[in-house]
Write a protein that holds these residues in place. Structure first.
Motif, PDB file in Angstrom:
ATOM      1  N   GLN A 180      -8.305   1.798 -10.522  1.00 55.58           N
ATOM      2  CA  GLN A 180      -8.657   3.217 -10.463  1.00 55.58           C
ATOM      3  C   GLN A 180      -8.539   3.725  -9.022  1.00 55.58           C
ATOM      4  O   GLN A 180      -9.020   3.084  -8.090  1.00 55.58           O
ATOM      5  N   PRO A 181      -7.875   4.884  -8.816  1.00 58.56           N
ATOM      6  CA  PRO A 181      -7.806   5.428  -7.459  1.00 58.56           C
ATOM      7  C   PRO A 181      -9.174   5.930  -6.975  1.00 58.56           C
ATOM      8  O   PRO A 181     -10.001   6.340  -7.787  1.00 58.56           O
ATOM      9  N   ASP A 182      -9.367   5.876  -5.663  1.00 60.94           N
ATOM     10  CA  ASP A 182     -10.603   6.385  -5.057  1.00 60.94           C
ATOM     11  C   ASP A 182     -10.530   7.914  -5.057  1.00 60.94           C
ATOM     12  O   ASP A 182      -9.596   8.475  -4.482  1.00 60.94           O
ATOM     13  N   PRO A 183     -11.489   8.608  -5.677  1.00 60.87           N
ATOM     14  CA  PRO A 183     -11.417  10.074  -5.716  1.00 60.87           C
ATOM     15  C   PRO A 183     -11.392  10.683  -4.309  1.00 60.87           C
ATOM     16  O   PRO A 183     -10.795  11.743  -4.097  1.00 60.87           O
ATOM     17  N   ALA A 184     -11.994   9.986  -3.333  1.00 59.25           N
ATOM     18  CA  ALA A 184     -12.031  10.510  -1.964  1.00 59.25           C
ATOM     19  C   ALA A 184     -10.683  10.365  -1.253  1.00 59.25           C
ATOM     20  O   ALA A 184     -10.408  11.067  -0.279  1.00 59.25           O
ATOM     21  N   ASN A 185      -9.859   9.416  -1.710  1.00 59.06           N
ATOM     22  CA  ASN A 185      -8.541   9.197  -1.116  1.00 59.06           C
ATOM     23  C   ASN A 185      -7.687   8.411  -2.107  1.00 59.06           C
ATOM     24  O   ASN A 185      -7.741   7.182  -2.147  1.00 59.06           O
ATOM     25  N   PRO A 186      -6.898   9.112  -2.913  1.00 60.09           N
ATOM     26  CA  PRO A 186      -6.172   8.464  -4.008  1.00 60.09           C
ATOM     27  C   PRO A 186      -5.162   7.402  -3.565  1.00 60.09           C
ATOM     28  O   PRO A 186      -4.681   6.645  -4.404  1.00 60.09           O
ATOM     29  N   ALA A 187      -4.867   7.319  -2.264  1.00 58.41           N
ATOM     30  CA  ALA A 187      -3.985   6.239  -1.812  1.00 58.41           C
ATOM     31  C   ALA A 187      -4.729   4.906  -1.807  1.00 58.41           C
ATOM     32  O   ALA A 187      -4.130   3.835  -1.735  1.00 58.41           O
ATOM     33  N   LEU A 188      -6.061   4.983  -1.874  1.00 65.57           N
ATOM     34  CA  LEU A 188      -6.875   3.765  -1.910  1.00 65.57           C
ATOM     35  C   LEU A 188      -7.362   3.531  -3.341  1.00 65.57           C
ATOM     36  O   LEU A 188      -7.403   4.449  -4.157  1.00 65.57           O
ATOM     37  N   SER A 189      -7.737   2.285  -3.623  1.00 65.26           N
ATOM     38  CA  SER A 189      -8.167   1.951  -4.977  1.00 65.26           C
ATOM     39  C   SER A 189      -9.634   1.535  -4.965  1.00 65.26           C
ATOM     40  O   SER A 189     -10.148   1.072  -3.937  1.00 65.26           O
ATOM     41  N   LEU A 190     -10.289   1.681  -6.115  1.00 63.87           N
ATOM     42  CA  LEU A 190     -11.688   1.242  -6.236  1.00 63.87           C
ATOM     43  C   LEU A 190     -11.690  -0.258  -6.563  1.00 63.87           C
ATOM     44  O   LEU A 190     -12.064  -0.682  -7.648  1.00 63.87           O
TER      45      LEU A 190
END
Ligand code: 4AD
Ligand code: MG
Length: 430
Positions: free
Chosen positions: A331-341
């Motif tokens: 899942q992408p990080d909502p704060a920075n979609p280039a990063l993942s959860l």
């Protein structure tokens, strides 16, 4: 005659019992023979005196390493013996005199020992490692069982990849292609929709051309998956699990860890909550400060993991890796979609990543896009996409590698000793 086992011999104080097993070692002091008997549950010194009878003494003096025997004798306390007991021998039944046992008390090279793994497992050191392994597996199961997780098995033959296509073992399945599972995760996600909190525990396979001290081709992984949970929830779950299983291993196996494996347990004693939590960005800054060859945007290598774990006195979480270096389901990080959860747990003292996990993509359109971007066969993933079609839900989970965790607990240089029959890049036998 009462049959007994070395592991529970204390129950028979003063009584005559019969033991069965193998000769670990024989020593003589002229009038007395000391047979170290190994029965699989422990070792005990058996004392044969010349006065016990000429025939008995002669037959005992012919014993060789790994000869199989039945030994009758009286159980006596002995404060100097490792188990606290010795046996005064009254009778000996020789089953077989073993000739030329390959593993002698002298030093042997690792390759030689690995070639003789089927025999090497009889040694005290391997016995200790396998005992701690069985305990670790039990403690992990207890942890999840006690928290209401359902243990539910996932298949070994699978029609699709879970962790990227480069490490897939392909096999023929009646004319179709099948792959040996890299992870039970995808099935766990379906199971989480049926049972909420689940875990699978089984062998996983990676056709990994890595020849490092942390890589096996076949290894065991425990994988919990939780419905309506996010990244922070499973980080906490992982933390609780590690604290509990390391704590119970220390409590139960301290004599084996310290006495047989010579593990300095000080670092294990520090395994308490909370573990430090670093973002990938923070971890990258530390590596840069320490002059590592690491480049931002890439995955950590073994050396990078060691450099990071050195900064702390307990295991450390690294979260939010770039999506580009993680699996399609992250899942992408909502704060920075280039990063993942996503999250990894790095063990201390250079034992490296022992846990990998994160939150899963639960949006149908995004997941379809990811499957396409990763070049995965859409057809094989239809059942997986169903989980996003029929009551999609936020969910997260992780996988813990048993062998890496065991090498950390036991303080072993290489994972090859943590599994009874290691499968390595250059080894498929015995
Ligand atoms: O990080 P990995 O690849 O994660 C997964 O497979 C996820 N699908 C798990 C999940 O979220 N359910 O592997 C998880 C762990 C690693 O942290 C490591 O401990 C172990 O599995 N592992 C290996 N152990 C030994 N040899 C290898 N080749 C390993 N590859 C992974
Ligand atoms: Mg990983």
């Amino acid at each position: 005659m009462q049959a007994a086992e070395v592991g529970t011999i204390g129950r028979f104080d003063g009584r005559e019992v019969k033991l069965t097993g193998w000769v670990y070692n024989v020593r003589s002091s002229g009038k007395i023979l000391f047979i170290l008997l190994r029965d699989g549950t422990g070792t005990i010194q058996c004392i044969v005196e010349k006065t016990a009878g000429e025939e008995l003494f002669t037959s005992a003096s012919r014993l060789t390493q790994e000869s199989s025997v039945g030994i009758t004798g009286t159980v006596r306390p002995d404060a100097r013996a490792p188990g606290g007991w010795e046996l005064r021998v009254t009778g000996l039944d020789v089953i077989q005199i073993a000739e030329g046992y390959p593993i002698t008390p002298k030093e042997h090279g690792t390759d030689f020992l690995m070639d003789n793994r089927h025999l090497w497992l009889r040694s005290q050191r391997q016995h200790a490692i396998m005992t701690v392994r069985a305990g670790l597996i039990r403690f992990i199961r207890d942890f999840f069982d006690n928290r209401g997780f359902l243990c539910i098995d996932t298949p070994v033959f699978t029609p699709n990849a879970c962790e990227g296509t480069t490490t897939l073992f392909e096999t023929d399945y009646f004319g179709d292609k099948a792959y040996l599972t890299q992870s039970g995760q995808l099935y766990n996600e379906a199971n989480a929709a049926a049972f909420r909190k689940v875990y699978c525990f089984g062998p996983t396979f990676r056709a990994e051309k890595s020849k490092t001290r942390r890589h096996l081709i076949e290894f065991w992984m425990v994988e919990p998956e939780v419905a309506f949970a996010g990244l922070d929830d499973i980080i906490e779950l992982a933390e609780d699990m590690i604290v509990e299983v390391v704590g119970r291993s220390l409590e139960r196996y301290r004599p084996l860890l310290e006495g047989v494996l010579e593990r300095d347990v000080a670092m294990l004693e520090r395994v308490r909550k909370p573990f430090p939590r670093l973002s990938y960005d923070e971890a990258s800054a530390i590596l840069k400060r320490k002059g590592a060859a690491f480049e931002y945007g890439s995955d950590f290598g073994g050396t990078d993991e060691t450099l990071l774990s050195e900064e702390y006195d307990r295991p450390v979480f690294v979260h939010r890796f770039p999506s580009a270096i993680k699996a399609f389901y992250m899942q992408p990080d909502p704060a920075n979609p280039a990063l993942s959860l996503s999250v990894d747990l790095l063990a201390s003292e250079g034992y490296g990543e022992i846990i990998g996990g994160g939150e899963r993509v639960h949006d149908l359109a995004l997941l379809e896009k990811r499957i396409e971007e990763h070049g995965l066969p859409k057809k094989a993933f239809q059942w997986y996409l169903d989980l996003r079609r029929y009551g999609t839900f936020r969910h997260a989970g992780f996988g813990l590698g048993v062998e890496r965790t065991l090498s950390y607990i036991c303080g072993l240089q290489h994972v090859r000793e943590t599994i009874p029959y290691p499968r390595l890049l250059n080894r498929l036998s015995p």
